[in-house]
Design an enzyme around this catalytic site. Structure first.
Site, PDB file in Angstrom:
ATOM      1  N   LEU A 424      33.020 -82.161 -25.249  1.00 14.46           N
ATOM      2  CA  LEU A 424      31.592 -82.302 -24.929  1.00 14.46           C
ATOM      3  C   LEU A 424      31.428 -83.194 -23.691  1.00 14.46           C
ATOM      4  CD1 LEU A 424      28.861 -83.028 -27.616  1.00 14.46           C
ATOM      5  CD2 LEU A 424      28.556 -83.359 -25.181  1.00 14.46           C
ATOM      6  N   SER A 425      31.706 -82.619 -22.566  1.00 14.26           N
ATOM      7  CA  SER A 425      31.581 -83.377 -21.324  1.00 14.26           C
ATOM      8  C   SER A 425      31.298 -82.397 -20.194  1.00 14.26           C
ATOM      9  CB  SER A 425      32.881 -84.139 -21.034  1.00 14.26           C
ATOM     10  OG  SER A 425      32.892 -84.556 -19.683  1.00 14.26           O
ATOM     11  N   GLU A 426      30.084 -82.450 -19.695  1.00 12.59           N
ATOM     12  CA  GLU A 426      29.726 -81.521 -18.611  1.00 12.59           C
ATOM     13  C   GLU A 426      30.513 -81.845 -17.348  1.00 12.59           C
ATOM     14  OE1 GLU A 426      27.664 -82.723 -20.844  1.00 12.59           O
ATOM     15  OE2 GLU A 426      27.063 -80.826 -21.763  1.00 12.59           O
ATOM     16  N   GLN A 448      25.312 -75.723 -21.941  1.00 10.70           N
ATOM     17  CA  GLN A 448      24.478 -75.167 -23.017  1.00 10.70           C
ATOM     18  C   GLN A 448      22.998 -75.070 -22.674  1.00 10.70           C
ATOM     19  OE1 GLN A 448      25.801 -77.244 -26.606  1.00 10.70           O
ATOM     20  NE2 GLN A 448      27.272 -75.575 -26.900  1.00 10.70           N
ATOM     21  N   PHE A 449      22.479 -76.036 -21.954  1.00  7.78           N
ATOM     22  CA  PHE A 449      21.086 -75.977 -21.484  1.00  7.78           C
ATOM     23  C   PHE A 449      21.016 -76.719 -20.152  1.00  7.78           C
ATOM     24  CE2 PHE A 449      20.537 -75.369 -26.038  1.00  7.78           C
ATOM     25  CZ  PHE A 449      19.599 -74.343 -26.083  1.00  7.78           C
ATOM     26  N   TYR A 452      21.378 -80.495 -19.810  1.00  4.36           N
ATOM     27  CA  TYR A 452      22.686 -81.100 -20.052  1.00  4.36           C
ATOM     28  C   TYR A 452      23.591 -81.016 -18.818  1.00  4.36           C
ATOM     29  CZ  TYR A 452      20.782 -80.635 -24.710  1.00  4.36           C
ATOM     30  OH  TYR A 452      19.955 -80.687 -25.792  1.00  4.36           O
ATOM     31  N   HIS A 495      15.468 -78.634 -23.937  1.00  3.97           N
ATOM     32  CA  HIS A 495      16.013 -77.273 -23.954  1.00  3.97           C
ATOM     33  C   HIS A 495      15.240 -76.311 -23.077  1.00  3.97           C
ATOM     34  CE1 HIS A 495      17.235 -79.189 -27.793  1.00  3.97           C
ATOM     35  NE2 HIS A 495      18.391 -78.659 -27.448  1.00  3.97           N
TER      36      HIS A 495
END
Ligand SMILES: Cc1ncc(C[n+]2csc(CCOP(=O)(O)OP(=O)(O)O)c2C)c(N)n1
Length: 695
Positions: A424-426, A448-449, A452, A495
C-alpha cells in the site's frame, strides 16, 4: 598474512580491487571538488562536495561488473560516477552546465544519469531526497522478471543498488522501497552513507538513536552490514560481502557506511552547527589520510601516491581546459513542449476524429457493444498476450481483479509475475514502475482512486521530466491509471476527485481522459506504444454506463494523443469538454441540433488547440465544461488560449462551467449541487445563445 583474523578476511576480499585505480579515483574526485570549491565558486552555482564520501562509493561502483547492474544514486555520488566511466571533463561540463555533460546543461551538475559504460547503468537521479529508492527496486523486479519469467539468462545475477544519505532513510521513498525489496526478496543493495548530518540536522532526528542499521536489525528479509567508509581494508571487505550477498540471490542487504562530511552540505554552508571537536574528528577520518597509511601497510612506495597526485592534477587541468572550451547550450535546444510530436510514432491511428456517439439503441445492444471496463480489460488481455514486457500491478489488482474490476481474471490467465498486487504505497507503485520502464518493461499501474495518487505525486511529476532532464537518454513510458470523478449517485472527498489539472500542469505527462470504451482502448494502446509517461483517467461513472459503450475495436485500434473528437456539430457555440462530462454536454444540447459543436478533447495534455480554435472561429462562442474544480482547472488554459488567439472572432467572453472549488461532500444532494450536470450545462448554453454578441 596477518595473524589478526580481521586482516585475513581483508586480504581475501580486498584483493578483489585494483587499489591503484581506487587511489586514482579518490584523488580525482577530491581534486575536482577542491577545484570547484576553491577556484570556481563564481561559476559553479550548486556544488555538493563528496569530500569524505569517495572511498565507499568507488568500491561499490567497481563491484558492479554485471552487464545489467543498475544504480539509483543521489547528488553526492560523483565519485561513484567517476568510477563508472564518467570523465573528469564531463564532470566539469556538468558543473558548468555546458554541452557535453550528461544532461547538456538541463539538470544540476551533480544530478547525473549515465547509460552503461564501464560499470552499472546509472539511473536518472532525482533532486528530491528519497525519490531515488523506488526506481531501484523497480529495476530489481525487472531483473527477476527477465531472468525468471522470460528465461533471459543474461539477467541472472544482476543487482540494483540504491544509494542515499542517512537523512533519506526518513523519507517515504526509502520505506516504500524497503518494503518492496524485502517482501519480494529482490536483489537490491541499499547503501546508506551516514555522514551524521542532513544539511544541519543530526542523524538522531532521522531515526531514533541515529543509527538506521541498528534499528533495522529485526527487519525480516534484510541483511544488515555496517562499515567504516573511510577505512580501505574494512570498507572493501564489507562492500564485497554486501554485493556478493545480493548477487547470489540471498535477498536485499542494507550497508550503512559511516563517512565524514569534510565540507559543508554545499559550499554556501559554513557548518556553524558543528562543534570544533566534531570538525576535528571528521578531519582525522579523511579516507585519503587512511588510504596513505594503508598503502604503507601494503608496502607500496609512498612515491607512488605522490606521482598519482601529479598525474591527477594534470588530468583535471586538461579536463578544465576542455570544459572551458565547451559550448554553452543554445536556447534553440530547449523544446517548447516535453511531449514530442512523434509520441504516436509507430501507432496505427484510427480515423475517429468525427466520432459521433452511438445511438441509444446501438449502445444497448449487448451483442454489439462492450462497456468501458470490458473494453479496457480486453485491451489488457491483448496487450499482455502480444507483448511479454507488459506488466500490470497495483493494490488488489491480482486475485481480486482490481477494486473496479478492470483486471479481473488477468492474473489467473497471465500469472502473478505479470499481473500482481503491491504494497500500500503509491510512491512504491509509481517509482517501481519507473525503474521497470528504465529496464525496458511496459508497466501499467492502477491507483485505486485519484485522491490516493497524491501520495505518489512526487514520483508522478518527476517521471514527466526524465526524458527532458536526461536529454533523451532515458525515458519512462509508464501508464498510471486511476479512476476519477463522482458516481451517478454521489461521492465524497476521498473517492470522487477529478483533479486532472495538476497532471496537465506538470511538464512531460500525457493526460488521457477518454469518454467512451472505444477511446479508452485506443488511447491505452497508444500509451503502451509511445515513449511518454501517461496518466490515464477512468471516470467512475463511465465504467458500466450505457452511454460509454462502443463496439469492441480491432486489435490495432489506436487513438493519437492530442486529437479531439467532434461529438456534435453546430454553428452558434463551441462546447469543449472531456471524460464523463462529454455525455452530459451531448445530452444538454440534444434539442439544439445545428447550434452547438461539442468537442471531446480525449487527451487534455497534449490538447487539440487547432480543433478548438477552428471551431471557435466559426461559432464565436466558447463554453468549457469540466468536473475538476473551477480555479486553475484546465478550462482556464483553454479560455486563455482562445482569448489570445481568436479574440477578434469572439462574440462574447469565453466561459467555463466547472465544479465549485470544494471537495465533494458525502451527502448526495450537496454533492450533486456542486458538479455540472446536463441541466446546468443546458441552462448555461441557453443563456449564452441568448446573449447578444459584443459589437
Ligand atoms: C524531498 C526533499 N526535501 C528536502 C530537500 C532539501 N535537501 C537537500 S539535501 C538535504 C539533506 C539530505 O541529507 P542526507 O540524506 O543525509 O544526505 P547528505 O546530504 O548528508 O549526503 C535536504 C534536506 C530535498 N532535496 N528534497
Amino acid at each position: 598474512m596477518s595473524s589478526n583474523p580481521f586482516i585475513q578476511r581483508s586480504d581475501d576480499l580486498a584483493s578483489q580491487f585494483n587499489w591503484i585505480e581506487v587511489a586514482r579515483l579518490i584523488l580525482l574526485s577530491r581534486s575536482l571538488d577542491r577545484l570547484e570549491e576553491n577556484e570556481m565558486t563564481d561559476r559553479v552555482r550548486l556544488q555538493l562536495s563528496a569530500q569524505g564520501h569517495e572511498l565507499a562509493q568507488i568500491l561499490v561502483a567497481l563491484s558492479l561488473d554485471h552487464s545489467h547492474d543498475a544504480a539509483s544514486i543521489y547528488y553526492r555520488s560523483r565519485p561513484f560516477l567517476l568510477a563508472s566511466g564518467l570523465s573528469p571533463a564531463e564532470a566539469l561540463k556538468a558543473s558548468l552546465a555546458k554541452v557535453g555533460s550528461p544532461s547538456e546543461g538541463r539538470d544540476v551538475g551533480v544530478i547525473f544519469n549515465m547509460q552503461k559504460r564501464s560499470g552499472a547503468t546509472v539511473l536518472p537521479t532525482s533532486g528530491n531526497v528519497g525519490a531515488q529508492f523506488t526506481p531501484a527496486v523497480g529495476w530489481a523486479q525487472a531483473i527477476r522478471y527477465y531472468a525468471h519469467s522470460l528465461g533471459r539468462s543474461e539477467w541472472d545475477g544482476a543487482i540494483a543498488v540504491a544509494m542515499g544519505g542517512e537523512g533519506s532513510t526518513a523519507s517515504n521513498g526509502f520505506w516504500a522501497a524497503l518494503n518492496i525489496a524485502t517482501t519480494l526478496n529482490l536483489p537490491v543493495l541499499f547503501v546508506i552513507e551516514d555522514n551524521g548530518f542532513a544539511i544541519s540536522v543530526p542523524s538522531e532526528m532521522q531515526t531514533p538513536g541515529g543509527n538506521i542499521a541498528r534499528n533495522l536489525e529485526s527487519f525480516r528479509g534484510l541483511r544488515i552490514l555496517e562499515t567504516d567508509g573511510a577505512c580501505p581494508w574494512v570498507a572493501s571487505c564489507d562492500v564485497q560481502d554486501a554485493v556478493r550477498h545480493v548477487r547470489s540471490g540471498q535477498g536485499p542487504c542494507l550497508l550503512r557506511v559511516t563517512v565524514p562530511r569534510l565540507n559543508g552540505h554545499s559550499y554556501a554552508d559554513d557548518q556553524r552547527y558543528k562543534t570544533g571537536e566534531q570538525l576535528r574528528s571528521e578531519e582525522v577520518r579523511d579516507p585519503i589520510f587512511q588510504f596513505r597509511t594503508w598503502l604503507a601497510h601494503e608496502q607500496l612506495p609512498a612515491q607512488l601516491f605522490e606521482d598519482m597526485c601529479d598525474e591527477v592534477a594534470c588530468d583535471v587541468s586538461e579536463a578544465l581546459k576542455e570544459a572551458d572550451a565547451a559550448e554553452e547550450p543554445t536556447v534553440e535546444t530547449l523544446p517548447t513542449t516535453l511531449l514530442e510530436a512523434d509520441s504516436t510514432a509507430g501507432v496505427q491511428v484510427s480515423n475517429n476524429d468525427d466520432g459521433q456517439l452511438n445511438s441509444a439503441a446501438e449502445r444497448n445492444d449487448p451483442a454489439e457493444r462492450v462497456d468501458f471496463r470490458e473494453a479496457v480489460q480486453r485491451t489488457f488481455y491483448s496487450e499482455l498476450e502480444q507483448n511479454d514486457r507488459v506488466v500490470l500491478f497495483g493494490q488488489d489488482v491480482g486475485v481480486l481483479g482490481g477494486l473496479h474490476g478492470f483486471t479481473r481474471g488477468l492474473q489467473q490467465e497471465f500469472g502473478d509475475e505479470r499481473v500482481f498486487d503491491t504494497s500500500l504505497s503509491e510512491e512504491g507503485i509509481v517509482g517501481r514502475a519507473v525503474g521497470m520502464a528504465f529496464a525496458g518493461l511496459r508497466p501499467v499501474t492502477e491507483i485505486q482512486f485519484r485522491r490516493y495518487a497524491d501520495a505518489g505525486l512526487e514520483r508522478i511529476i518527476d517521471t514527466g521530466t526524465i526524458h527532458w532532464r536526461t536529454n533523451g537518454k532515458f525515458q519512462a513510458p509508464v501508464v498510471i491509471r486511476m479512476p476519477v470523478g463522482m458516481r451517478e449517485k454521489g461521492g465524497d472527498p476521498w473517492h470522487s476527485a477529478c483533479d486532472e489539472a495538476i497532471f496537465a500542469h506538470s511538464p512531460g505527462l500525457v493526460v488521457a481522459f477518454p469518454s467512451t470504451a472505444e477511446d479508452a482502448v485506443g488511447l491505452l494502446r497508444t500509451a503502451l506504444r509511445g515513449k511518454h509517461p501517461c496518466v490515464f483517467l477512468e471516470h467512475l461513472k463511465l465504467i458500466r454506463a450505457t452511454e460509454a459503450r462502443s463496439p469492441m475495436p480491432s486489435e490495432d485500434h489506436a487513438v493519437p494523443f492530442g486529437k479531439a473528437a467532434i461529438r456534435q456539430r453546430g454553428s452558434e457555440l463551441t462546447l469543449v469538454t472531456w471524460g464523463a462530462s462529454v455525455h452530459a454536454c451531448v445530452e444538454a444540447c440534444r434539442d439544439l441540433e445545428g447550434q452547438v459543436t461539442v468537442i471531446d478533447l480525449r487527451t487534455i495534455m497534449p490538447w487539440d488547440r487547432e480543433a478548438v480554435m477552428t471551431s471557435v472561429r466559426e461559432t464565436g462562442r466558447l463554453l468549457v465544461v469540466h468536473e475538476d474544480t473551477l480555479t486553475c482547472g484546465f478550462g482556464a488554459e483553454i479560455v486563455a488560449t482562445v482569448a489570445a488567439n481568436c479574440f477578434s472572432c469572439l462574440k462574447m467572453a469565453p466561459q467555463r462551467l466547472a465544479t465549485t472549488d470544494c471537495p465533494i461532500p458525502y451527502n448526495a444532494n450537496l454533492a450533486l449541487s456542486l458538479v455540472p450536470d446536463a441541466k446546468k450545462i443546458g441552462d448555461r448554453i441557453i443563456k449564452l445563445l441568448k446573449t447578444d454578441p459584443v459589437e
